[in-house]
Write a protein that holds these residues in place. Structure first.
Motif, short mmCIF file in Angstrom:
data_model
loop_
_atom_site.label_atom_id
_atom_site.label_comp_id
_atom_site.label_asym_id
_atom_site.label_seq_id
_atom_site.Cartn_x
_atom_site.Cartn_y
_atom_site.Cartn_z
N LEU A 118 6.17 1.08 2.81
CA LEU A 118 4.97 1.25 1.99
C LEU A 118 3.95 2.11 2.72
CD1 LEU A 118 4.57 -2.39 0.61
CD2 LEU A 118 5.50 -0.40 -0.58
N GLN A 119 3.83 1.90 4.02
CA GLN A 119 2.92 2.70 4.84
C GLN A 119 3.24 4.18 4.71
OE1 GLN A 119 3.50 1.93 9.01
NE2 GLN A 119 2.53 3.86 9.61
N ASP A 120 4.52 4.53 4.79
CA ASP A 120 4.93 5.94 4.76
C ASP A 120 4.81 6.55 3.38
OD1 ASP A 120 5.51 5.94 7.44
OD2 ASP A 120 7.65 5.62 7.19
N VAL A 121 5.42 5.88 2.39
CA VAL A 121 5.52 6.48 1.06
C VAL A 121 4.16 6.65 0.42
CG1 VAL A 121 6.42 6.15 -1.27
CG2 VAL A 121 7.86 5.67 0.70
N TYR A 122 3.28 5.67 0.61
CA TYR A 122 1.97 5.74 -0.03
C TYR A 122 0.87 6.17 0.95
CZ TYR A 122 4.46 3.45 -3.78
OH TYR A 122 5.38 3.17 -4.76
N ALA A 123 1.29 6.64 2.14
CA ALA A 123 0.35 7.16 3.15
C ALA A 123 -0.79 6.17 3.42
CB ALA A 123 -0.21 8.52 2.70
N LEU A 124 -0.44 4.90 3.64
CA LEU A 124 -1.44 3.86 3.82
C LEU A 124 -1.92 3.78 5.26
CD1 LEU A 124 0.24 1.01 1.72
CD2 LEU A 124 -1.63 2.51 1.01
N SER A 125 -3.15 3.40 5.42
CA SER A 125 -3.73 3.16 6.75
C SER A 125 -3.22 1.84 7.28
CB SER A 125 -5.26 3.15 6.64
OG SER A 125 -5.83 2.49 7.75
N VAL A 126 -2.68 1.85 8.50
CA VAL A 126 -2.19 0.61 9.11
C VAL A 126 -3.35 -0.35 9.35
CG1 VAL A 126 -1.08 -0.39 11.14
CG2 VAL A 126 -0.16 1.69 10.11
N LYS A 127 -4.47 0.18 9.81
CA LYS A 127 -5.64 -0.68 10.04
C LYS A 127 -6.09 -1.30 8.73
CE LYS A 127 -8.61 0.36 13.16
NZ LYS A 127 -8.50 -0.89 13.96
N GLY A 128 -6.05 -0.53 7.66
CA GLY A 128 -6.42 -1.07 6.36
C GLY A 128 -5.46 -2.16 5.92
N MET A 129 -4.16 -1.94 6.10
CA MET A 129 -3.17 -2.95 5.73
C MET A 129 -3.38 -4.23 6.52
SD MET A 129 0.29 -0.64 5.37
CE MET A 129 1.33 -1.95 4.72
N ALA A 130 -3.66 -4.10 7.81
CA ALA A 130 -3.90 -5.28 8.64
C ALA A 130 -5.11 -6.06 8.14
CB ALA A 130 -4.09 -4.87 10.10
N ASN A 131 -6.05 -5.36 7.52
CA ASN A 131 -7.25 -6.00 6.97
C ASN A 131 -7.09 -6.37 5.50
OD1 ASN A 131 -8.85 -5.92 9.33
ND2 ASN A 131 -9.33 -3.76 8.98
N GLY A 132 -5.89 -6.15 4.95
CA GLY A 132 -5.64 -6.54 3.56
C GLY A 132 -6.04 -5.50 2.54
N VAL A 133 -6.29 -4.26 2.98
CA VAL A 133 -6.73 -3.20 2.07
C VAL A 133 -5.64 -2.14 1.97
CG1 VAL A 133 -8.46 -1.41 1.63
CG2 VAL A 133 -9.14 -3.58 2.67
N PHE A 134 -5.26 -1.75 0.75
CA PHE A 134 -4.22 -0.75 0.54
C PHE A 134 -4.89 0.60 0.27
CE2 PHE A 134 -2.41 -4.83 -0.28
CZ PHE A 134 -1.13 -4.76 0.27
N GLN A 135 -5.35 1.21 1.34
CA GLN A 135 -6.14 2.44 1.27
C GLN A 135 -5.37 3.59 1.88
OE1 GLN A 135 -9.53 2.86 0.04
NE2 GLN A 135 -8.75 4.95 0.17
N ARG A 136 -5.40 4.75 1.21
CA ARG A 136 -4.78 5.93 1.79
C ARG A 136 -5.45 6.28 3.11
NH1 ARG A 136 -2.84 9.66 -1.93
NH2 ARG A 136 -2.46 11.02 -0.14
N ALA A 137 -4.65 6.65 4.11
CA ALA A 137 -5.19 7.00 5.42
C ALA A 137 -6.10 8.22 5.30
CB ALA A 137 -4.06 7.28 6.40
N GLY A 138 -7.32 8.10 5.82
CA GLY A 138 -8.26 9.21 5.82
C GLY A 138 -8.79 9.59 4.46
N ALA A 139 -8.62 8.76 3.47
CA ALA A 139 -9.07 9.08 2.11
C ALA A 139 -10.27 8.22 1.73
CB ALA A 139 -7.94 8.87 1.10
N SER A 140 -11.15 8.80 0.93
CA SER A 140 -12.33 8.07 0.46
C SER A 140 -12.17 7.59 -0.97
CB SER A 140 -13.58 8.97 0.57
OG SER A 140 -13.39 10.16 -0.17
N ARG A 141 -10.98 7.83 -1.55
CA ARG A 141 -10.74 7.41 -2.93
C ARG A 141 -10.54 5.90 -3.01
NH1 ARG A 141 -5.96 11.42 -4.50
NH2 ARG A 141 -5.56 11.16 -2.27
N PRO A 142 -10.59 5.33 -4.22
CA PRO A 142 -10.38 3.87 -4.36
C PRO A 142 -9.01 3.47 -3.84
CG PRO A 142 -11.26 4.81 -6.39
CD PRO A 142 -10.89 5.96 -5.52
#
Length: 481
Positions: free
Chosen positions: A89-113
């Protein structure tokens, strides 16, 4: 008694932790972080509690109770698979690992929702992050191990000095593995810094002391060890991430698409025509809305549930499990239930094709769980040695894929070369031709099942073969069609 209070304290603390994962009635294991946490609690943390020093006064009763349910708990393969799912999921959706560890599914370096906002945020512990990183580390995947072990080190530093009996790892473990990961990635100076920090906590460790001396010598002589670790997408050209985040055609360049009610000349559809949405022209892909009812979908899932097994793929003349297809599947005959028989009649009416044996395969029901996916592939055989030809009915001419459930995020069917994807639409059926009219495979039908980011994806596949369709889908006058 004092003994009873001690022996009850550890199980109660563990119970409270597991209960806390489910205290919100809207929270469910659709959230991949929650699913991973629950699997880890049951496989790894609970045995640590049972065999902890605090429980020694009543070990016999604890061990007996644990052994009664041990066979029903997730195993090491389940836990490692869940960890790999998070990395997928981290790779395919370009998710931030720090965000995932905090429970947030946020694109790495993105300001979008965020791509997915769970009703209740579930964060991962330092030990959780360490386990994900360790799974990558053990396979030499230092790209992922660095990202996850960095999170583990940061979280362990914050809680250093406090004892948690459920944890299997420690700050020292995370520093040790992270240092070697950086060394293998070619970053000697950071490997040295982390190893020195390790010795601050465990100065008597000779192995790490030797590593420090080795790293210092490498830096002095200017020799860099290890190799730069590429991103996984640089290794495999066919990753779903290339599909999901590649630019879509501008609206003015899209083919003429539309929606219609279709009877297809079938008396079966006269009173209730099929609701057809033409999704794409080349390759021809159509989505039939409300193709099954909620009750029919639940019946099919219920019939398949007891028979689900890990899905296999064709490998030469054999079939075997593969990491590029993560799902469970079962096959249903039309005699399994009247609902299956009715569904086959509906598919025949909508497609106009002959589904009588041996012209079509049994209905395949597939469940994609945590991070479940299927990398780009063709449904039709590309070799005469394929097991598909054992049916003696030719290649797969068409595919009907029915979405039996909804998902909160992810799970789209992406057509790689055609550069478009179809999201999961509950109760709808996706149809496409796998073969051109001249019998050749249509290369534009290369497609992938994108990883499920949140939810439980169920589909039913009906594969129809070319023999028996000669007069239903005849050849064209142009041999190139």
């Amino acid at each position: 008694s004092p003994t009873r209070s001690v022996t009850q304290r550890v199980p109660c603390r563990f119970y409270e932790k597991v209960q806390a994962l489910h205290q919100d009635p809207e929270a469910s294991v659709d959230n991949p972080l929650l699913a991973f946490s629950l699997i880890k609690r049951l496989h790894s943390d609970w045995p640590n509690v049972v065999y902890s020093d605090e429980a020694t006064e009543n070990t016999q009763a604890l061990h007996a109770g644990f052994q009664e349910v041990e066979q029903e708990l997730p195993g090491a393969e389940d836990l490692d698979g869940a960890a790999r799912a998070l990395m997928r999921l981290q790779d395919v959706y370009a998710l931030s690992v720090k965000g995932m560890a905090n429970g947030v599914f946020q694109r790495a370096g993105a300001s979008r929702p965020p791509l997915y906002s769970p009703s209740r945020r579930v964060s991962l512990s330092a030990d959780d992050c360490f386990h994900v990183g360790k799974v990558a580390y053990d396979t030499g995947d230092y790209y992922h191990s660095i990202a996850w072990l960095e999170e583990a080190v940061g979280l362990f530093r914050l809680s250093y000095g406090s004892w948690n009996p459920e944890d299997r790892s420690s700050l020292e473990d995370a520093l040790d593995h992270l240092a070697f990961s950086y060394f293998m990635a070619g970053n000697i100076s950071h490997a040295l810094s982390l190893s020195r920090e390790f010795l601050h906590y465990d100065p008597s460790n000779r192995r790490v002391a030797r590593n420090v001396a080795k790293y210092e010598k490498l830096l002095e002589t200017g020799r860099a060890g290890g190799a730069v670790v590429p991103h996984p997408s640089a290794v495999s050209p066919f990753t779903p991430s290339l599909v999901l985040f590649s630019p879509q055609p501008a609206p003015e360049h899209l083919p003429r698409l539309g929606c219609s009610y279709e009877t297809n000349g079938s008396p079966y559809l006269l009173l209730q025509p099929a609701k057809k949405e033409t999704v794409w022209i080349r390759p021809y892909v159509a989505l039939y809305h409300d193709f099954v009812s909620d009750a029919e979908a639940e019946t099919i899932k219920g019939l398949a549930g007891p028979w689900l097994q890990r899905s296999v793929v064709a490998s030469g003349e054999k079939q075997q499990k593969a990491e590029y297809r993560i799902s469970k599947s079962a096959w249903l005959k039309d005699t399994a239930d009247p609902v299956v028989r009715t569904l086959e009649q509906r598919i025949a009416a909508v497609t106009g094709l002959d589904l009588r044996p041996p012209y079509a395969e049994y209905l395949q029901v597939v469940n994609y769980g945590l991070g479940g996916h299927y990398e780009p592939h063709f449904d039709h055989a590309t070799s005469r040695k394929s097991p598909l030809y054992r049916m003696k009915s030719g290649n797969r001419i068409a595919t009907v894929m029915i979405y039996l459930s909804a998902v909160e995020a992810g799970g789209s069917t992406a057509f790689v070369y055609a550069n478009f994807s179809v999201p999961v639409v509950k109760n709808a059926a996706l149809f496409w031709w796998n073969l051109r009219r001249n019998g050749d495979g249509d290369g534009d039908t290369l497609h992938a099942g994108c990883p499920v980011l949140a939810g439980d994806k169920w589909v039913a596949n009906k594969w129809i073969h070319e023999h028996g369709q000669e007069f239903r889908r005849p050849c064209s006058t142009d041999p190139r069609d």
